[in-house]
Write a protein that holds these residues in place. Structure first.
Motif, PDB file in Angstrom:
ATOM      1  N   ALA A 162       1.492  -1.612  -0.043  1.00 44.64           N
ATOM      2  CA  ALA A 162      -0.094  -0.178  -0.292  1.00 44.64           C
ATOM      3  C   ALA A 162       0.557   0.931  -0.356  1.00 44.64           C
ATOM      4  O   ALA A 162       0.412   2.257  -0.261  1.00 44.64           O
ATOM      5  CB  ALA A 162      -1.162   0.028   1.333  1.00 44.64           C
ATOM      6  N   GLY A 163       2.179   0.919  -0.190  1.00 42.26           N
ATOM      7  CA  GLY A 163       2.502   1.820  -0.109  1.00 42.26           C
ATOM      8  C   GLY A 163       3.575   2.308   1.202  1.00 42.26           C
ATOM      9  O   GLY A 163       3.675   4.162   1.409  1.00 42.26           O
ATOM     10  N   ALA A 164       2.743   2.022   2.180  1.00 50.37           N
ATOM     11  CA  ALA A 164       3.240   2.650   3.773  1.00 50.37           C
ATOM     12  C   ALA A 164       4.399   2.455   4.385  1.00 50.37           C
ATOM     13  O   ALA A 164       5.276   2.000   3.936  1.00 50.37           O
ATOM     14  CB  ALA A 164       1.958   1.865   4.444  1.00 50.37           C
ATOM     15  N   CYS A 165       5.063   3.368   4.889  1.00 51.37           N
ATOM     16  CA  CYS A 165       6.082   3.919   5.524  1.00 51.37           C
ATOM     17  C   CYS A 165       5.628   2.768   6.599  1.00 51.37           C
ATOM     18  O   CYS A 165       5.201   3.182   8.166  1.00 51.37           O
ATOM     19  CB  CYS A 165       6.307   4.427   6.780  1.00 51.37           C
ATOM     20  SG  CYS A 165       7.880   5.389   7.311  1.00 51.37           S
ATOM     21  N   LEU A 166       6.575   1.523   6.832  1.00 53.74           N
ATOM     22  CA  LEU A 166       6.336   0.685   7.985  1.00 53.74           C
ATOM     23  C   LEU A 166       7.775   0.400   8.866  1.00 53.74           C
ATOM     24  O   LEU A 166       8.890   0.827   8.749  1.00 53.74           O
ATOM     25  CB  LEU A 166       6.319  -0.403   7.345  1.00 53.74           C
ATOM     26  CG  LEU A 166       6.405  -1.850   8.001  1.00 53.74           C
ATOM     27  CD1 LEU A 166       4.983  -1.767   8.099  1.00 53.74           C
ATOM     28  CD2 LEU A 166       6.954  -3.398   7.463  1.00 53.74           C
ATOM     29  N   ALA A 183       8.640   8.768   1.445  1.00 51.57           N
ATOM     30  CA  ALA A 183       9.627   7.991  -0.053  1.00 51.57           C
ATOM     31  C   ALA A 183      10.288   6.662   0.364  1.00 51.57           C
ATOM     32  O   ALA A 183      10.158   5.586  -0.467  1.00 51.57           O
ATOM     33  CB  ALA A 183      11.522   8.582   0.504  1.00 51.57           C
ATOM     34  N   ILE A 184       9.854   6.506   1.604  1.00 52.84           N
ATOM     35  CA  ILE A 184      10.235   4.742   2.717  1.00 52.84           C
ATOM     36  C   ILE A 184       9.079   3.767   2.008  1.00 52.84           C
ATOM     37  O   ILE A 184       9.311   2.843   1.889  1.00 52.84           O
ATOM     38  CB  ILE A 184      10.552   4.455   4.154  1.00 52.84           C
ATOM     39  CG1 ILE A 184      11.902   5.364   4.693  1.00 52.84           C
ATOM     40  CG2 ILE A 184      10.812   3.301   4.523  1.00 52.84           C
ATOM     41  CD1 ILE A 184      11.597   5.713   5.814  1.00 52.84           C
ATOM     42  N   ARG A 239       7.402  -0.584  -1.475  1.00 52.73           N
ATOM     43  CA  ARG A 239       6.577  -0.526  -2.327  1.00 52.73           C
ATOM     44  C   ARG A 239       7.046  -1.258  -3.588  1.00 52.73           C
ATOM     45  O   ARG A 239       6.697  -2.617  -4.244  1.00 52.73           O
ATOM     46  CB  ARG A 239       4.862   0.113  -2.749  1.00 52.73           C
ATOM     47  CG  ARG A 239       4.585  -0.473  -3.939  1.00 52.73           C
ATOM     48  CD  ARG A 239       3.197   0.589  -3.886  1.00 52.73           C
ATOM     49  NE  ARG A 239       1.996  -0.029  -4.471  1.00 52.73           N
ATOM     50  CZ  ARG A 239       2.100   0.113  -5.644  1.00 52.73           C
ATOM     51  NH1 ARG A 239       2.098   1.112  -6.697  1.00 52.73           N
ATOM     52  NH2 ARG A 239       1.115  -0.515  -6.910  1.00 52.73           N
ATOM     53  N   ALA A 240       7.943  -0.990  -3.854  1.00 49.04           N
ATOM     54  CA  ALA A 240       8.815  -1.262  -5.001  1.00 49.04           C
ATOM     55  C   ALA A 240       9.582  -2.371  -5.108  1.00 49.04           C
ATOM     56  O   ALA A 240       9.638  -3.404  -5.613  1.00 49.04           O
ATOM     57  CB  ALA A 240       9.943   0.268  -5.448  1.00 49.04           C
ATOM     58  N   ARG A 241      10.534  -2.549  -3.612  1.00 50.42           N
ATOM     59  CA  ARG A 241      11.145  -3.438  -3.065  1.00 50.42           C
ATOM     60  C   ARG A 241      10.157  -4.557  -3.375  1.00 50.42           C
ATOM     61  O   ARG A 241      10.425  -5.699  -4.161  1.00 50.42           O
ATOM     62  CB  ARG A 241      11.996  -3.189  -2.211  1.00 50.42           C
ATOM     63  CG  ARG A 241      12.844  -5.115  -1.450  1.00 50.42           C
ATOM     64  CD  ARG A 241      13.861  -4.939  -2.848  1.00 50.42           C
ATOM     65  NE  ARG A 241      15.032  -5.915  -1.982  1.00 50.42           N
ATOM     66  CZ  ARG A 241      14.891  -6.471  -0.422  1.00 50.42           C
ATOM     67  NH1 ARG A 241      15.667  -4.823   0.324  1.00 50.42           N
ATOM     68  NH2 ARG A 241      15.964  -7.233  -0.438  1.00 50.42           N
TER      69      ARG A 241
END
Length: 364
Positions: free
Chosen positions: A280-284, A325-326, A331-333
């Protein structure tokens, strides 16, 4: 191949953290031509809390959690080329393990699929009469939700012919960025059921930072937290269905992952939440565990914390720009390396390899 899979539930994530894992893997195997039948008991109110209709890629047999229902479900194991007993069904686990393997055809591939290997291995060490001890020599494969080399070595020491970790992953068709939802607005959110081997870590990694940062908003979702004392800046949601996970993960500044005690000790065991949040593109922000770098890079794709003070420090320093950014990098990885399409390909190859080995033995 025809796969008979005996697990907790495909149709409901209610008190069933493995649902996303089952759905992602089995739907991919179906796309590869396998015919899946999922056998799940009518237990724990899961059928009353379904968050998924029976899919077109699997037959779902919901059996009554009774002796008669068990016998009828077991009888269907003989239909399959591959029989799978998952851990943690929750009812009749010992009977299912013995019965499924006994009812399987002589030429069927027999698999035990462990979705909580550290806990199962602890049971095996403590109980010499555990039914899995007797079953292991007759199994073709033990597949695990995670655990890395420590779990593989432990299972093989107990007599498993072969143990292979099949890690959680992302299904980008179900978990992806979504519009923010005001219901899930927070600085830090955590989603997980209240379990005995998680509660102390939730107190340390979630409730302690909330107490340290009274001016920030914290949100907790999951079953069982309604009577847990919490700081005033923590909101409780109760059960959050899978249809709402994307908004839950997308909306807050950051999302927290907290491993259960056994999985944190063994390592190499990322929860489904890690991949859902990253998808979801969250900063984890995650509690630290061995093997994290196999999935996400610390400081670039995830923030790790040794304790609650680290969580509070990460959150205090986090800006919306860095969080974004994180999340984008994570998500890309995950999309590049950790999807259920990749995991499904691994399992498909294992099944075909085992089937070829059986043909060779039969021809010899």
């Amino acid at each position: 191949m025809r796969i008979a899979f005996y697990g907790s539930s495909l149709l409901s994530s209610y008190w069933n953290g493995a649902a996303t894992y089952y759905r992602g893997l089995l739907s991919d195997l179906a796309r590869r031509g396998h015919r899946v039948t999922f056998h799940e008991p009518d237990a724990f109110g899961r059928q009353q809390h379904r968050d998924m209709d029976p899919p077109d890629w699997a037959e779902v047999n919901v059996w009554p959690a009774t002796g008669e229902g068990l016998r009828a479900a077991l009888a269907r194991a003989g239909e399959a080329d591959v029989v799978v007993k998952a851990s943690g069904v929750g009812v009749y686990d010992a009977e299912l393990l013995r019965g499924v393997m006994a009812e399987a055809r002589p030429d069927a591939i027999r698999i035990f699929w462990d979705v909580d290997a550290p806990a199962t291995l602890a049971e095996l060490r403590a109980a010499p009469d555990h039914p899995l001890h007797a079953a292991l020599p007759g199994l073709d494969l033990v597949l695990t939700y995670g655990g890395g080399p420590p779990v593989v070595e432990a299972y093989e020491a107990f007599g498993a012919r072969r143990c292979v970790p099949v890690y959680n992953a992302l299904d980008p068709s179900t978990h992806h960025p979504a519009p923010a939802d005001p219901r899930f607005a927070a600085d830090l959110s955590f989603l997980g059921n209240r379990l005995p081997d998680r509660e102390a870590r939730v107190e340390e990694f979630f409730l302690r930072p909330a107490a340290m940062l009274p001016g920030r908003g914290f949100l907790i979702g999951g079953n069982g937290w309604h009577d847990k004392p919490m700081p005033a800046n923590v909101r409780q949601l109760g059960h959050v269905g899978t249809r709402e996970h994307n908004a839950f993960n997308t909306t807050p500044l950051a999302v927290l992952n907290i491993a259960r005690d056994s999985m944190a000790q063994v390592g190499f065991s990322p929860a489904t939440r890690v991949f859902e949040a990253a998808g979801a593109g969250a900063c984890l922000i995650t509690d630290a565990w061995v093997g994290l770098e196999m999935f996400l890079r610390e400081g670039e794709e995830v923030l790790s914390a040794r304790d609650g003070a680290d969580v509070a420090a990460h959150l205090a320093a986090l800006t919306p720009e860095r969080a974004r950014a994180i999340g984008d990098a994570a998500r890309a990885r995950i999309l590049a390396e950790h999807t259920y399409a990749r995991r499904g390909a691994e399992v498909d190859a294992l099944l075909r390899e085992e089937a070829a080995r059986r043909r060779e033995r039969a021809a010899a």
